[in-house]
Design a protein around this motif. Structure first.
Motif, PDB file in Angstrom:
ATOM      1  N   HIS A  80       0.987  -1.045   0.311  1.00  0.00           N
ATOM      2  CA  HIS A  80      -0.095  -0.127   0.197  1.00  0.00           C
ATOM      3  C   HIS A  80       0.913   1.056   0.219  1.00  0.00           C
ATOM      4  CE1 HIS A  80      -3.891  -2.255   1.240  1.00  0.00           C
ATOM      5  NE2 HIS A  80      -2.944  -3.229   1.590  1.00  0.00           N
ATOM      6  N   ALA A  81       0.172   2.438  -0.444  1.00  0.00           N
ATOM      7  CA  ALA A  81       0.973   3.798  -0.530  1.00  0.00           C
ATOM      8  C   ALA A  81       0.032   4.881  -0.003  1.00  0.00           C
ATOM      9  CB  ALA A  81       1.158   4.089  -2.364  1.00  0.00           C
ATOM     10  N   ASP A  82       0.510   6.224   0.169  1.00  0.00           N
ATOM     11  CA  ASP A  82      -0.238   6.866   0.882  1.00  0.00           C
ATOM     12  C   ASP A  82      -1.584   7.366   0.233  1.00  0.00           C
ATOM     13  OD1 ASP A  82      -1.056   8.031   4.016  1.00  0.00           O
ATOM     14  OD2 ASP A  82      -0.317   8.943   3.346  1.00  0.00           O
ATOM     15  N   ASP A  83      -2.126   6.731   0.234  1.00  0.00           N
ATOM     16  CA  ASP A  83      -3.055   7.184  -0.593  1.00  0.00           C
ATOM     17  C   ASP A  83      -4.223   6.208  -1.378  1.00  0.00           C
ATOM     18  OD1 ASP A  83      -1.773   5.602  -3.062  1.00  0.00           O
ATOM     19  OD2 ASP A  83      -1.495   7.980  -3.761  1.00  0.00           O
ATOM     20  N   ARG A  84      -4.647   6.435  -2.345  1.00  0.00           N
ATOM     21  CA  ARG A  84      -5.860   5.159  -3.141  1.00  0.00           C
ATOM     22  C   ARG A  84      -6.495   4.601  -2.034  1.00  0.00           C
ATOM     23  NH1 ARG A  84      -4.039   2.719  -7.229  1.00  0.00           N
ATOM     24  NH2 ARG A  84      -4.370   0.851  -6.881  1.00  0.00           N
ATOM     25  N   ALA A  85      -6.766   5.215  -1.201  1.00  0.00           N
ATOM     26  CA  ALA A  85      -7.858   4.580   0.296  1.00  0.00           C
ATOM     27  C   ALA A  85      -6.739   2.781   0.184  1.00  0.00           C
ATOM     28  CB  ALA A  85      -9.258   4.658  -0.445  1.00  0.00           C
ATOM     29  N   TYR A  86      -7.942   2.745   0.425  1.00  0.00           N
ATOM     30  CA  TYR A  86      -7.655   0.898   0.970  1.00  0.00           C
ATOM     31  C   TYR A  86      -7.307   0.427   0.012  1.00  0.00           C
ATOM     32  CZ  TYR A  86     -12.578   0.476  -1.381  1.00  0.00           C
ATOM     33  OH  TYR A  86     -14.035   0.787  -2.195  1.00  0.00           O
ATOM     34  N   LYS A  87      -7.555   0.575  -1.401  1.00  0.00           N
ATOM     35  CA  LYS A  87      -6.539  -0.486  -2.718  1.00  0.00           C
ATOM     36  C   LYS A  87      -5.264  -0.547  -2.536  1.00  0.00           C
ATOM     37  CE  LYS A  87     -10.869   0.742  -5.678  1.00  0.00           C
ATOM     38  NZ  LYS A  87     -10.314   1.944  -6.845  1.00  0.00           N
ATOM     39  N   PRO A  88      -4.703  -1.103  -2.574  1.00  0.00           N
ATOM     40  CA  PRO A  88      -3.461  -1.858  -3.025  1.00  0.00           C
ATOM     41  C   PRO A  88      -3.017  -1.844  -3.794  1.00  0.00           C
ATOM     42  CG  PRO A  88      -4.204  -3.909  -3.085  1.00  0.00           C
ATOM     43  CD  PRO A  88      -5.556  -2.895  -3.051  1.00  0.00           C
ATOM     44  N   LEU A  89      -1.789  -1.499  -4.088  1.00  0.00           N
ATOM     45  CA  LEU A  89      -0.781  -0.823  -5.535  1.00  0.00           C
ATOM     46  C   LEU A  89      -0.741  -2.250  -5.895  1.00  0.00           C
ATOM     47  CD1 LEU A  89       1.801   1.528  -3.702  1.00  0.00           C
ATOM     48  CD2 LEU A  89      -0.077   1.931  -5.418  1.00  0.00           C
ATOM     49  N   ASN A  90      -0.466  -3.160  -5.898  1.00  0.00           N
ATOM     50  CA  ASN A  90      -0.179  -4.700  -5.832  1.00  0.00           C
ATOM     51  C   ASN A  90      -0.491  -5.877  -4.706  1.00  0.00           C
ATOM     52  OD1 ASN A  90       0.114  -6.692  -7.615  1.00  0.00           O
ATOM     53  ND2 ASN A  90       2.353  -5.922  -8.196  1.00  0.00           N
ATOM     54  N   TRP A  91      -0.556  -7.019  -5.000  1.00  0.00           N
ATOM     55  CA  TRP A  91      -1.330  -8.108  -4.142  1.00  0.00           C
ATOM     56  C   TRP A  91      -1.387  -9.402  -4.741  1.00  0.00           C
ATOM     57  CZ3 TRP A  91      -4.675  -5.221  -6.802  1.00  0.00           C
ATOM     58  CH2 TRP A  91      -5.483  -6.178  -7.542  1.00  0.00           C
ATOM     59  N   MET A  92      -1.053 -10.535  -3.351  1.00  0.00           N
ATOM     60  CA  MET A  92      -1.301 -11.971  -3.693  1.00  0.00           C
ATOM     61  C   MET A  92      -1.820 -12.170  -2.928  1.00  0.00           C
ATOM     62  SD  MET A  92      -0.377 -13.999  -5.866  1.00  0.00           S
ATOM     63  CE  MET A  92       2.242 -13.629  -6.221  1.00  0.00           C
ATOM     64  N   SER A  93      -3.310 -12.809  -3.455  1.00  0.00           N
ATOM     65  CA  SER A  93      -4.347 -13.252  -2.404  1.00  0.00           C
ATOM     66  C   SER A  93      -3.809 -15.276  -2.241  1.00  0.00           C
ATOM     67  CB  SER A  93      -5.422 -13.458  -3.327  1.00  0.00           C
ATOM     68  OG  SER A  93      -5.864 -12.108  -3.596  1.00  0.00           O
ATOM     69  N   PRO A  94      -4.619 -15.251  -0.905  1.00  0.00           N
ATOM     70  CA  PRO A  94      -4.487 -16.387  -0.598  1.00  0.00           C
ATOM     71  C   PRO A  94      -4.762 -17.865  -1.883  1.00  0.00           C
ATOM     72  CG  PRO A  94      -5.909 -15.728   0.384  1.00  0.00           C
ATOM     73  CD  PRO A  94      -5.230 -14.305  -0.175  1.00  0.00           C
ATOM     74  N   PRO A  95      -4.827 -18.836  -2.069  1.00  0.00           N
ATOM     75  CA  PRO A  95      -3.307 -19.233  -1.085  1.00  0.00           C
ATOM     76  C   PRO A  95      -2.069 -18.514  -1.859  1.00  0.00           C
ATOM     77  CG  PRO A  95      -4.767 -20.833  -2.342  1.00  0.00           C
ATOM     78  CD  PRO A  95      -5.509 -19.689  -2.930  1.00  0.00           C
TER      79      PRO A  95
END
Length: 261
Positions: A80-95
């Protein structure tokens, strides 16, 4: 490449490191970073100068900058960055699985996609046990509206049938999972008032559900007593159908056997 552990709390006894009072965590922090792989039992918050590289169906690169790294107990990792509200810049979902080496985190999933986080400096690292979440408690009208729509799936079109209520995904339950007349999956998010937040929530569900070959393709429907124009515009732009439902009319077609008088 250096890995610097820096606490952002005031100096104090070891139990105050990173704001975490768990002795096991404090001992691990005092011992310094060590290789680890697998699931975490607690939510972990790391603020670090890092660069991020995603390798999979597409490639993406985030240059070196201060960011928040969020590792959840379900194994997911997001940047996450300090903007975009709850949206991540990038992510990996489980599993998925996190392999942690000094200066480098590598997150992989079953599709052999990887998220490589190269860490230059750690500014804060803390873990917290959140326990079991009680889940979202809907207000009376919204909960009853969901119940009524589940009993009358034809509200969404002729031939629609209910698969189940509260269909669970990795990020929470979809209110209703239906099949349309052709047998295709339909995910319905029920709100008393349809707003942009509801569209965003349904968008996240659809993104996950459409990765499941047993469900895909999954169409989305936002159902509410009233839908704000901005929410309708965003929903239509994302291919989500909006349905305005009449709560009083639905109550009028309830099964009389469910009432006392």
């Amino acid at each position: 490449m250096r890995l610097v552990m820096t606490s952002i709390v005031e100096p104090g006894p070891p139990a105050a490191i990173g704001g975490n009072t768990d002795p096991a965590t404090v001992s691990a922090a005092a011992a310094g970073p060590s290789p680890a792989i697998g699931r975490v039992g607690r939510v972990r918050l790391v603020i670090a100068r890092c660069q991020v590289d995603y390798v999979g169906r597409l490639t993406a690169h985030l240059p070196m900058a201060p960011r928040l790294l969020l590792v959840k107990a379900d194994g997911s990792v997001s940047v996450h960055a300090d903007d975009r509200a709850y949206k991540p810049l990038n992510w990996m979902s489980p599993p998925c699985w996190l392999e942690e080496q000094p200066g480098v985190w590598t997150v992989r999933n079953k599709a052999d996609e990887s998220l490589v986080i190269t860490i230059d400096e750690v500014l804060h690292d803390t873990r917290h046990e959140l326990g079991v979440d009680p889940g979202l408690v809907k207000d009376g009208v919204e909960a009853h509206l969901q119940e009524l729509l589940a009993a009358h799936p034809e509200t969404f079109g002729e031939g629609h049938t209910l698969v189940r209520r509260e269909y669970m995904t990795a990020i929470g339950p979809v209110d209703l999972l239906l099949r349309d007349a052709s047998g295709a999956s339909v995910a319905v998010e029920v709100k008393r008032r349809g707003e942009i937040d509801g569209v965003e929530q349904l968008t996240r569900y659809l993104e996950l559900m459409n990765r499941d070959p047993l469900l895909a393709p999954v169409a989305g429907v936002l159902a509410a007593q009233q839908i704000k124009p901005q929410a309708r515009t965003l929903a239509e732009d994302r291919g989500i159908r909006c349905v305005v439902v009449d709560y009083d009319a639905l109550r009028g077609i309830e099964d009389p056997s469910l009432t006392l008088f």
